[in-house]
Design an enzyme around this catalytic site. Structure first.
Site, PDB file in Angstrom:
ATOM      1  N   CYS A  41      -9.128  -4.749   6.675  1.00 58.10           N
ATOM      2  CA  CYS A  41      -9.714  -3.451   6.300  1.00 58.10           C
ATOM      3  C   CYS A  41     -11.244  -3.557   6.273  1.00 58.10           C
ATOM      4  O   CYS A  41     -11.862  -3.709   7.311  1.00 58.10           O
ATOM      5  CB  CYS A  41      -9.119  -2.993   4.977  1.00 58.10           C
ATOM      6  SG  CYS A  41      -9.350  -1.227   4.685  1.00 58.10           S
ATOM      7  N   HIS A  61      -2.957  -3.569   5.603  1.00 59.78           N
ATOM      8  CA  HIS A  61      -3.059  -4.541   4.509  1.00 59.78           C
ATOM      9  C   HIS A  61      -1.798  -5.398   4.373  1.00 59.78           C
ATOM     10  O   HIS A  61      -0.911  -5.063   3.588  1.00 59.78           O
ATOM     11  CB  HIS A  61      -3.262  -3.798   3.184  1.00 59.78           C
ATOM     12  CG  HIS A  61      -4.628  -3.220   3.025  1.00 59.78           C
ATOM     13  ND1 HIS A  61      -5.706  -3.945   2.575  1.00 59.78           N
ATOM     14  CD2 HIS A  61      -5.100  -1.974   3.253  1.00 59.78           C
ATOM     15  CE1 HIS A  61      -6.786  -3.185   2.530  1.00 59.78           C
ATOM     16  NE2 HIS A  61      -6.452  -1.983   2.942  1.00 59.78           N
ATOM     17  N   GLU A  77      -1.482  -8.097   2.792  1.00 58.17           N
ATOM     18  CA  GLU A  77      -1.407  -8.655   1.427  1.00 58.17           C
ATOM     19  C   GLU A  77      -0.749  -7.667   0.464  1.00 58.17           C
ATOM     20  O   GLU A  77      -0.320  -8.069  -0.619  1.00 58.17           O
ATOM     21  CB  GLU A  77      -2.814  -9.062   0.944  1.00 58.17           C
ATOM     22  CG  GLU A  77      -3.701  -7.938   0.426  1.00 58.17           C
ATOM     23  CD  GLU A  77      -4.345  -7.086   1.520  1.00 58.17           C
ATOM     24  OE1 GLU A  77      -3.942  -7.188   2.686  1.00 58.17           O
ATOM     25  OE2 GLU A  77      -5.243  -6.281   1.180  1.00 58.17           O
TER      26      GLU A  77
END
Lengths: 232, 89
Positions: free
Chosen positions: A85, A202, A204
């Protein structure tokens, strides 16, 4: 796998990234952008967020941070660098990846789950995925529209450097599946050596069932396996 | 040395989608200005700089544009001296 999670003023996915690295058995450490200490790490990760309030352009000020000289040197030595990002935006501004991320075509901040297809399963970041696998992973950005000159884009496609592409749930590249207007539905790219990956989604945030998806886990397990073959 | 006020116009590259311009275009048309054919939004920055001459000031600011103020992938820039720097309230 010792990982430096670089934090800037305005980073906000740093803890998520730390946790994801920990979850797969890696050893994360936060490294503040003023502390130029990248010696002894196996990988560097630049987290998402809004470094310096996205002033001027997203990533443009963070790219001038003291540690970025070290990140560039680390990448040039072949060290693995992952930017997610805002981290992707910083890598583009720093010239480690080509192109730029501009305002979403929708003009909206897009925060939702999207589907991305694994276009390269032979990088150190993606080796635990099957080629063509469709992942469900969240995005959350206002400037994720990947732009590059025609020549750059042709080179990226020609060299097979698109790592992830936005697709429909059944894996088709469609306009409707493109959340931000990126050229050729590009969601992530690698550099020519394959040791720097930038992506807007994302992973994560998709590492535990309680988060709604575990499809992002493969990225971290891939890195762990690639960087610590003896322990794997 | 004297202080020069510099104007920097950062403009979106032709051919690239300019979503802000597109949104403003739609708003203008919906307000009745149907003759508006295109809108593109850039940025203007003002900078006061000590330099031996206006030419030296422009040269320095162009270097700043290449390094930081404009993104060469998506933006063009124009630098001009707009006068002596002054304190404005």
């Amino acid at each position: 796998m010792r990982v430096a999670v670089v934090t800037f003023p305005g980073s906000n996915c740093d803890y998520d990234l730390y946790k994801a690295v920990q979850l797969v058995g890696g050893e994360p450490t936060f490294v503040w952008h003023r502390d130029r200490q990248l010696a002894g790490y196996d990988a560097v990760m630049l987290p998402g967020g809004f470094s310096y309030g996205d002033y001027l352009r997203a990533g443009a000020i963070a790219r001038m941070s003291p540690i970025m000289d070290d990140v560039v040197a680390f990448a040039h030595r072949g060290g693995p660098v992952l930017g997610i990002c805002n981290g992707f935006q910083i890598l583009c501004e720093a010239g480690l990846l080509p192109g730029a991320l501009v305002r979403n075509a929708s003009l909206r901040f897009e925060s939702k789950d999207v589907h991305i297809r694994v276009e390269r399963a032979d990088t150190l970041f993606t080796s635990d995925y099957d080629h063509g696998r469709v992942l469900r992973i969240p995005i959350a950005h206002g400037e994720g529209n990947y732009e590059a000159g025609e020549a750059t884009l042709e080179q990226l496609e020609g060299d097979g450097r698109v790592a992830f592409r936005y697709v429909s749930a059944d894996g088709e590249v469609t306009e409707a599946a493109n959340p931000n207007g990126s050229w050729h539905n590009i969601a992530g790219i690698v550099n020519d050596r394959g040791n720097v990956l930038g992506m807007m989604p994302h992973p994560e945030r998709a590492t535990e069932a309680i988060l709604g998806s575990t499809d992002g886990l493969g990225l971290f397990t891939s890195m762990l396996r690639s960087l610590a073959p003896a322990a794997a | 040395m004297s202080s020069h006020r510099i104007e920097i116009r950062v403009k979106p590259r032709p051919g690239l989608l300019n979503p802000e311009g597109k949104a403003i275009h739609h708003a203008l048309v919906s307000l009745g200005w149907t003759g508006v054919e295109d809108v593109r939004v850039g940025k203007v920055m003002y900078l006061d700089l000590d330099a031996p001459s206006p030419e030296a000031a422009v040269e320095a600011v162009e270097a700043m544009c290449r390094k930081l103020l404009a993104n060469p992938v998506t933006e063009d820039y124009e630098v001009s001296v707009v006068g002596e720097a002054e304190v404005v309230g």
